[in-house]
Design a protein around this motif. Structure first.
Motif, PDB file in Angstrom:
ATOM      1  N   GLY A   1       0.809  -1.211   0.000  1.00  0.00           N
ATOM      2  CA  GLY A   1       0.000   0.000   0.000  1.00  0.00           C
ATOM      3  C   GLY A   1       0.841   1.258   0.000  1.00  0.00           C
ATOM      4  N   VAL A   2       0.158   2.354   0.255  1.00  0.00           N
ATOM      5  CA  VAL A   2       0.797   3.666   0.295  1.00  0.00           C
ATOM      6  C   VAL A   2       0.860   4.111   1.747  1.00  0.00           C
ATOM      7  CG1 VAL A   2       0.770   6.032  -0.575  1.00  0.00           C
ATOM      8  CG2 VAL A   2      -0.270   4.199  -1.940  1.00  0.00           C
ATOM      9  N   ALA A   3       2.048   4.070   2.327  1.00  0.00           N
ATOM     10  CA  ALA A   3       2.195   4.495   3.724  1.00  0.00           C
ATOM     11  C   ALA A   3       1.996   6.011   3.857  1.00  0.00           C
ATOM     12  CB  ALA A   3       3.555   4.076   4.269  1.00  0.00           C
ATOM     13  N   GLY A   4       2.417   6.766   2.845  1.00  0.00           N
ATOM     14  CA  GLY A   4       2.252   8.214   2.878  1.00  0.00           C
ATOM     15  C   GLY A   4       3.551   8.911   3.237  1.00  0.00           C
ATOM     16  N   PRO A   5       3.540  10.194   3.239  1.00  0.00           N
ATOM     17  CA  PRO A   5       2.385  11.085   3.089  1.00  0.00           C
ATOM     18  C   PRO A   5       1.995  11.385   1.641  1.00  0.00           C
ATOM     19  CG  PRO A   5       4.318  12.400   3.568  1.00  0.00           C
ATOM     20  CD  PRO A   5       4.762  10.951   3.561  1.00  0.00           C
ATOM     21  N   ASP A   6       2.822  10.953   0.669  1.00  0.00           N
ATOM     22  CA  ASP A   6       2.546  11.278  -0.728  1.00  0.00           C
ATOM     23  C   ASP A   6       1.830  10.132  -1.425  1.00  0.00           C
ATOM     24  OD1 ASP A   6       3.938  13.752  -0.484  1.00  0.00           O
ATOM     25  OD2 ASP A   6       5.838  12.658  -0.706  1.00  0.00           O
ATOM     26  N   PRO A   7       1.045  10.443  -2.457  1.00  0.00           N
ATOM     27  CA  PRO A   7       0.404   9.377  -3.240  1.00  0.00           C
ATOM     28  C   PRO A   7       1.446   8.601  -4.057  1.00  0.00           C
ATOM     29  CG  PRO A   7      -0.269  11.567  -4.032  1.00  0.00           C
ATOM     30  CD  PRO A   7       0.682  11.774  -2.915  1.00  0.00           C
ATOM     31  N   GLU A   8       1.078   7.378  -4.431  1.00  0.00           N
ATOM     32  CA  GLU A   8       1.914   6.533  -5.293  1.00  0.00           C
ATOM     33  C   GLU A   8       1.002   5.824  -6.270  1.00  0.00           C
ATOM     34  OE1 GLU A   8       4.700   3.833  -3.422  1.00  0.00           O
ATOM     35  OE2 GLU A   8       4.719   5.107  -1.658  1.00  0.00           O
ATOM     36  N   GLU A   9       1.487   5.618  -7.476  1.00  0.00           N
ATOM     37  CA  GLU A   9       0.726   4.919  -8.515  1.00  0.00           C
ATOM     38  C   GLU A   9      -0.672   5.517  -8.678  1.00  0.00           C
ATOM     39  OE1 GLU A   9       0.561   0.691  -7.737  1.00  0.00           O
ATOM     40  OE2 GLU A   9       2.696   0.440  -8.094  1.00  0.00           O
ATOM     41  N   GLY A  10      -0.796   6.808  -8.408  1.00  0.00           N
ATOM     42  CA  GLY A  10      -2.099   7.458  -8.510  1.00  0.00           C
ATOM     43  C   GLY A  10      -3.059   7.104  -7.388  1.00  0.00           C
ATOM     44  N   LYS A  11      -2.540   6.461  -6.350  1.00  0.00           N
ATOM     45  CA  LYS A  11      -3.382   6.044  -5.220  1.00  0.00           C
ATOM     46  C   LYS A  11      -3.045   6.898  -4.006  1.00  0.00           C
ATOM     47  CE  LYS A  11      -4.136   1.727  -7.334  1.00  0.00           C
ATOM     48  NZ  LYS A  11      -3.423   0.542  -7.672  1.00  0.00           N
ATOM     49  N   PRO A  12      -4.064   7.225  -3.211  1.00  0.00           N
ATOM     50  CA  PRO A  12      -3.847   8.140  -2.091  1.00  0.00           C
ATOM     51  C   PRO A  12      -3.102   7.502  -0.928  1.00  0.00           C
ATOM     52  CG  PRO A  12      -6.079   7.292  -2.021  1.00  0.00           C
ATOM     53  CD  PRO A  12      -5.447   6.761  -3.288  1.00  0.00           C
ATOM     54  N   PRO A  13      -2.467   8.332  -0.106  1.00  0.00           N
ATOM     55  CA  PRO A  13      -1.842   7.794   1.098  1.00  0.00           C
ATOM     56  C   PRO A  13      -2.896   7.094   1.954  1.00  0.00           C
ATOM     57  CG  PRO A  13      -1.574  10.198   0.976  1.00  0.00           C
ATOM     58  CD  PRO A  13      -2.362   9.765  -0.203  1.00  0.00           C
ATOM     59  N   GLY A  14      -2.509   5.977   2.529  1.00  0.00           N
ATOM     60  CA  GLY A  14      -3.426   5.231   3.376  1.00  0.00           C
ATOM     61  C   GLY A  14      -4.213   4.163   2.650  1.00  0.00           C
ATOM     62  N   GLU A  15      -4.059   4.043   1.333  1.00  0.00           N
ATOM     63  CA  GLU A  15      -4.705   2.936   0.615  1.00  0.00           C
ATOM     64  C   GLU A  15      -3.799   1.729   0.715  1.00  0.00           C
ATOM     65  OE1 GLU A  15      -6.567   1.619  -3.658  1.00  0.00           O
ATOM     66  OE2 GLU A  15      -6.695   3.699  -3.012  1.00  0.00           O
ATOM     67  N   ILE A  16      -4.271   0.699   1.406  1.00  0.00           N
ATOM     68  CA  ILE A  16      -3.457  -0.459   1.741  1.00  0.00           C
ATOM     69  C   ILE A  16      -4.284  -1.723   1.536  1.00  0.00           C
ATOM     70  CG2 ILE A  16      -2.263  -1.629   3.665  1.00  0.00           C
ATOM     71  CD1 ILE A  16      -1.851   1.309   4.800  1.00  0.00           C
TER      72      ILE A  16
END
Length: 164
Positions: free
Chosen positions: A103-118
Motif C-alpha cells: 500500500g501507500v504508507a504516505g504522506p505522498d500518493p503513489e501509482e495514482g493512489k492516495p496515502p493510506g490505501e493499503i
C-alpha cells in the motif's frame, strides 16, 4: 482463551502453536513492522518462519512470484498484488499461512493512489482473503493500521475450526 482476553499477537501465536501451523509474511509499505510485532512475543520461533520485505517491484516479482502482468495492469498497490505476494511467500517458506501487506504508507500518493490505501492478504488452506484498509496521510499511523488489519485477518481465520 478468547482473543479479547489476551493480547492479539500472543493469542494468534498460541492459536498457531495449537494447530502446529507455521506463518510467513511479505511486507511492502510496513517495512517489517508486522514481523517485528510477531517476534516481540517470546516463543514466536515455534510458529513464525520469517518474511520478505519487498519494497521494490523487482523483489516482488523475483522472490514472491508476483506476475509482471499484475503489476502492469493493477499496480503494486492492489488487491491482486497483495494476493500474489501472500501466495508467493507461502510457497517460498512452505508455510501453512502467509500474510502480505502492500500500500501507500504516505504522506505522498503513489501509482495514482492516495496515502493510506493499503491491501492486506492472507493465504492458507482455506484459500485467500484480501482486505482493503484506508487511512490518511500519517505514515506511522498507516503502517500501524495495516499491521492491525493483518493481525485481525489472521485472528479471524484462526477462530474458525480447523479442517479435520
Amino acid at each position: 482463551m478468547s482473543p479479547k482476553a489476551m493480547d492479539r499477537v500472543a493469542w494468534v501465536g498460541e492459536a498457531l502453536k495449537r494447530r502446529g501451523w507455521r506463518l510467513a509474511v511479505a511486507e511492502s509499505c510496513t517495512g517489517g513492522l508486522l514481523g517485528h510485532r510477531l517476534t516481540n512475543v517470546p516463543g514466536s520461533s515455534a510458529y513464525f518462519l520469517g518474511g520478505v520485505i519487498a519494497y521494490w517491484n523487482e523483489i516482488k516479482t523475483r522472490l514472491l512470484n508476483v506476475r509482471e502482468e499484475t503489476l502492469a495492469r493493477f499496480g503494486a498497490i492492489s488487491p491482486q498484488a497483495a494476493q500474489e505476494m501472500a501466495e508467493g511467500v507461502r510457497r517460498l517458506f512452505q508455510a501453512d499461512l502467509a500474510l502480505a501487506i502492500t500500500g501507500v504508507a504516505g504522506p505522498d500518493p503513489e501509482e495514482g493512489k492516495p496515502p493510506g490505501e493499503i491491501y492486506v492478504a492472507l493465504a492458507g488452506p482455506q484459500g485467500i482473503q484480501v482486505r482493503r484498509v484506508t487511512g490518511g496521510s500519517d505514515r506511522q499511523e498507516n503502517k500501524a493500521r495495516a499491521v492491525e488489519a493483518a493481525l485481525e485477518l489472521l485472528e479471524t481465520a484462526l477462530e474458525e475450526p480447523a479442517e479435520a
